[in-house]
Design a protein around this motif. Structure first.
Motif, mmCIF file in Angstrom:
data_model
loop_
_atom_site.group_PDB
_atom_site.id
_atom_site.type_symbol
_atom_site.label_atom_id
_atom_site.label_comp_id
_atom_site.label_asym_id
_atom_site.label_seq_id
_atom_site.Cartn_x
_atom_site.Cartn_y
_atom_site.Cartn_z
ATOM 1 N N ALA A 41 0.836 -1.202 0.000
ATOM 2 C CA ALA A 41 0.000 0.000 0.000
ATOM 3 C C ALA A 41 0.871 1.252 0.000
ATOM 4 O O ALA A 41 0.597 2.212 -0.731
ATOM 5 C CB ALA A 41 -0.945 -0.008 1.198
ATOM 6 N N ALA A 42 1.929 1.243 0.790
ATOM 7 C CA ALA A 42 2.848 2.392 0.828
ATOM 8 C C ALA A 42 3.551 2.566 -0.520
ATOM 9 O O ALA A 42 3.753 3.695 -0.978
ATOM 10 C CB ALA A 42 3.870 2.213 1.941
ATOM 11 N N ALA A 43 3.910 1.453 -1.161
ATOM 12 C CA ALA A 43 4.561 1.526 -2.479
ATOM 13 C C ALA A 43 3.617 2.151 -3.495
ATOM 14 O O ALA A 43 4.011 3.051 -4.251
ATOM 15 C CB ALA A 43 4.999 0.138 -2.935
ATOM 16 N N PHE A 44 2.376 1.698 -3.524
ATOM 17 C CA PHE A 44 1.395 2.262 -4.469
ATOM 18 C C PHE A 44 1.147 3.741 -4.171
ATOM 19 O O PHE A 44 1.029 4.551 -5.080
ATOM 20 C CB PHE A 44 0.078 1.500 -4.420
ATOM 21 C CG PHE A 44 0.114 0.136 -5.058
ATOM 22 C CD1 PHE A 44 1.212 -0.310 -5.767
ATOM 23 C CD2 PHE A 44 -0.969 -0.712 -4.935
ATOM 24 C CE1 PHE A 44 1.235 -1.572 -6.340
ATOM 25 C CE2 PHE A 44 -0.964 -1.972 -5.520
ATOM 26 C CZ PHE A 44 0.143 -2.405 -6.222
ATOM 27 N N ASP A 45 1.057 4.076 -2.887
ATOM 28 C CA ASP A 45 0.764 5.449 -2.502
ATOM 29 C C ASP A 45 1.897 6.407 -2.883
ATOM 30 O O ASP A 45 1.645 7.551 -3.245
ATOM 31 C CB ASP A 45 0.498 5.516 -0.996
ATOM 32 C CG ASP A 45 -0.003 6.872 -0.556
ATOM 33 O OD1 ASP A 45 -0.894 7.428 -1.232
ATOM 34 O OD2 ASP A 45 0.495 7.379 0.461
ATOM 35 N N SER A 46 3.135 5.932 -2.805
ATOM 36 C CA SER A 46 4.273 6.803 -3.095
ATOM 37 C C SER A 46 4.770 6.697 -4.538
ATOM 38 O O SER A 46 5.687 7.420 -4.924
ATOM 39 C CB SER A 46 5.421 6.507 -2.118
ATOM 40 O OG SER A 46 5.893 5.185 -2.304
ATOM 41 N N MET A 47 4.152 5.837 -5.318
ATOM 42 C CA MET A 47 4.590 5.638 -6.704
ATOM 43 C C MET A 47 4.352 6.910 -7.515
ATOM 44 O O MET A 47 3.221 7.390 -7.594
ATOM 45 C CB MET A 47 3.824 4.455 -7.312
ATOM 46 C CG MET A 47 4.419 3.898 -8.557
ATOM 47 S SD MET A 47 3.728 2.224 -8.787
ATOM 48 C CE MET A 47 3.734 2.115 -10.539
ATOM 49 N N PRO A 48 5.408 7.466 -8.115
ATOM 50 C CA PRO A 48 5.235 8.696 -8.889
ATOM 51 C C PRO A 48 4.442 8.447 -10.169
ATOM 52 O O PRO A 48 4.368 7.319 -10.668
ATOM 53 C CB PRO A 48 6.672 9.129 -9.198
ATOM 54 C CG PRO A 48 7.504 7.903 -9.057
ATOM 55 C CD PRO A 48 6.794 7.013 -8.074
ATOM 56 N N ALA A 49 3.894 9.518 -10.704
ATOM 57 C CA ALA A 49 3.065 9.417 -11.917
ATOM 58 C C ALA A 49 3.832 8.785 -13.067
ATOM 59 O O ALA A 49 3.273 7.997 -13.822
ATOM 60 C CB ALA A 49 2.537 10.790 -12.306
ATOM 61 N N TRP A 50 5.127 9.095 -13.199
ATOM 62 C CA TRP A 50 5.881 8.527 -14.312
ATOM 63 C C TRP A 50 6.001 7.005 -14.178
ATOM 64 O O TRP A 50 6.015 6.292 -15.186
ATOM 65 C CB TRP A 50 7.264 9.183 -14.471
ATOM 66 C CG TRP A 50 8.232 8.909 -13.355
ATOM 67 C CD1 TRP A 50 8.500 9.710 -12.280
ATOM 68 C CD2 TRP A 50 9.056 7.741 -13.204
ATOM 69 N NE1 TRP A 50 9.419 9.113 -11.460
ATOM 70 C CE2 TRP A 50 9.795 7.913 -12.009
ATOM 71 C CE3 TRP A 50 9.249 6.580 -13.947
ATOM 72 C CZ2 TRP A 50 10.707 6.964 -11.551
ATOM 73 C CZ3 TRP A 50 10.159 5.629 -13.494
ATOM 74 C CH2 TRP A 50 10.880 5.826 -12.299
ATOM 75 N N ALA A 51 6.074 6.498 -12.946
ATOM 76 C CA ALA A 51 6.155 5.046 -12.749
ATOM 77 C C ALA A 51 4.814 4.385 -13.076
ATOM 78 O O ALA A 51 4.769 3.292 -13.637
ATOM 79 C CB ALA A 51 6.600 4.722 -11.326
ATOM 80 N N TRP A 52 3.699 5.061 -12.706
ATOM 81 C CA TRP A 52 2.379 4.543 -13.111
ATOM 82 C C TRP A 52 2.276 4.563 -14.632
ATOM 83 O O TRP A 52 1.718 3.646 -15.245
ATOM 84 C CB TRP A 52 1.251 5.359 -12.488
ATOM 85 C CG TRP A 52 1.000 5.022 -11.053
ATOM 86 C CD1 TRP A 52 1.313 5.773 -9.963
ATOM 87 C CD2 TRP A 52 0.399 3.818 -10.541
ATOM 88 N NE1 TRP A 52 0.941 5.123 -8.816
ATOM 89 C CE2 TRP A 52 0.374 3.923 -9.134
ATOM 90 C CE3 TRP A 52 -0.118 2.664 -11.138
ATOM 91 C CZ2 TRP A 52 -0.141 2.925 -8.318
ATOM 92 C CZ3 TRP A 52 -0.647 1.671 -10.319
ATOM 93 C CH2 TRP A 52 -0.648 1.806 -8.927
ATOM 94 N N GLY A 53 2.806 5.612 -15.258
ATOM 95 C CA GLY A 53 2.815 5.686 -16.724
ATOM 96 C C GLY A 53 3.631 4.563 -17.339
ATOM 97 O O GLY A 53 3.243 3.977 -18.353
ATOM 98 N N ALA A 54 4.771 4.255 -16.723
ATOM 99 C CA ALA A 54 5.600 3.146 -17.198
ATOM 100 C C ALA A 54 4.850 1.823 -17.070
ATOM 101 O O ALA A 54 4.913 0.958 -17.956
ATOM 102 C CB ALA A 54 6.912 3.093 -16.419
ATOM 103 N N TYR A 55 4.131 1.667 -15.963
ATOM 104 C CA TYR A 55 3.329 0.464 -15.743
ATOM 105 C C TYR A 55 2.262 0.349 -16.835
ATOM 106 O O TYR A 55 2.070 -0.709 -17.433
ATOM 107 C CB TYR A 55 2.709 0.544 -14.347
ATOM 108 C CG TYR A 55 1.976 -0.673 -13.835
ATOM 109 C CD1 TYR A 55 1.920 -1.874 -14.535
ATOM 110 C CD2 TYR A 55 1.330 -0.620 -12.609
ATOM 111 C CE1 TYR A 55 1.234 -2.970 -14.021
ATOM 112 C CE2 TYR A 55 0.645 -1.707 -12.091
ATOM 113 C CZ TYR A 55 0.604 -2.883 -12.801
ATOM 114 O OH TYR A 55 -0.073 -3.966 -12.297
ATOM 115 N N ALA A 56 1.594 1.467 -17.123
ATOM 116 C CA ALA A 56 0.576 1.473 -18.186
ATOM 117 C C ALA A 56 1.211 1.127 -19.531
ATOM 118 O O ALA A 56 0.658 0.332 -20.300
ATOM 119 C CB ALA A 56 -0.123 2.834 -18.246
ATOM 120 N N LEU A 57 2.364 1.703 -19.824
ATOM 121 C CA LEU A 57 3.064 1.391 -21.073
ATOM 122 C C LEU A 57 3.402 -0.092 -21.145
ATOM 123 O O LEU A 57 3.246 -0.724 -22.190
ATOM 124 C CB LEU A 57 4.333 2.236 -21.187
ATOM 125 C CG LEU A 57 5.207 1.994 -22.418
ATOM 126 C CD1 LEU A 57 4.462 2.378 -23.690
ATOM 127 C CD2 LEU A 57 6.517 2.759 -22.296
#
Length: 136
Positions: A41-57
């Protein structure tokens, strides 16, 4: 050619599972997740937008690559390459930026290693099929 269709279908199914995981994680209730797994939960909460974008990519690029592979389009390898870049960037943040191994131990690297291996294998398979003329 039958083997091609089986492999391409399995690659698509794998990527669809990644899409589902992404959608569940991006929409997760972090307060509820923290009760069972506070580190994640802490990892998801602190994950920056660019990392979420990388995940989406990673997930959507892989799915598009798989669809293009099934359509026998040579450009499929490009989307698998983009997906692999996304995998590396996302897990790079997870392990180096967040420090998941320090928080949860080395066993947390096993599944990401499998994901990396499948992303790389998908890319190499698409390149091989482009070279042998299966993809056009």
């Amino acid at each position: 050619m039958r083997t091609f269709w089986i492999i391409a279908t399995v690659i698509l199914l794998w990527n669809l599972m990644g899409d589902a995981a992404y959608l569940m994680q991006v929409n997760a209730d972090l307060d509820e997740m923290a009760k069972a797994d506070p580190v994640t939960a802490a990892a998801f909460d602190s994950m920056p937008a660019w990392a979420w974008g990388a995940y989406a990519l990673a997930v959507w690029g892989g799915t598009l690559g798989a669809i293009l592979l099934l359509l026998r389009r040579e450009i499929a390898w490009v989307f698998f390459a983009l997906s692999l870049v996304g995998v590396i960037a996302q897990f790079g943040w997870t392990f180096l930026g967040f420090g998941l191994i320090a928080a949860k131990g080395w066993s947390t690297a096993v599944f990401p290693a499998v994901i990396f291996a499948i992303a790389l294998a998908s890319l190499l398979y698409a390149r091989a099929k482009a070279k042998d003329g299966t993809l056009r």
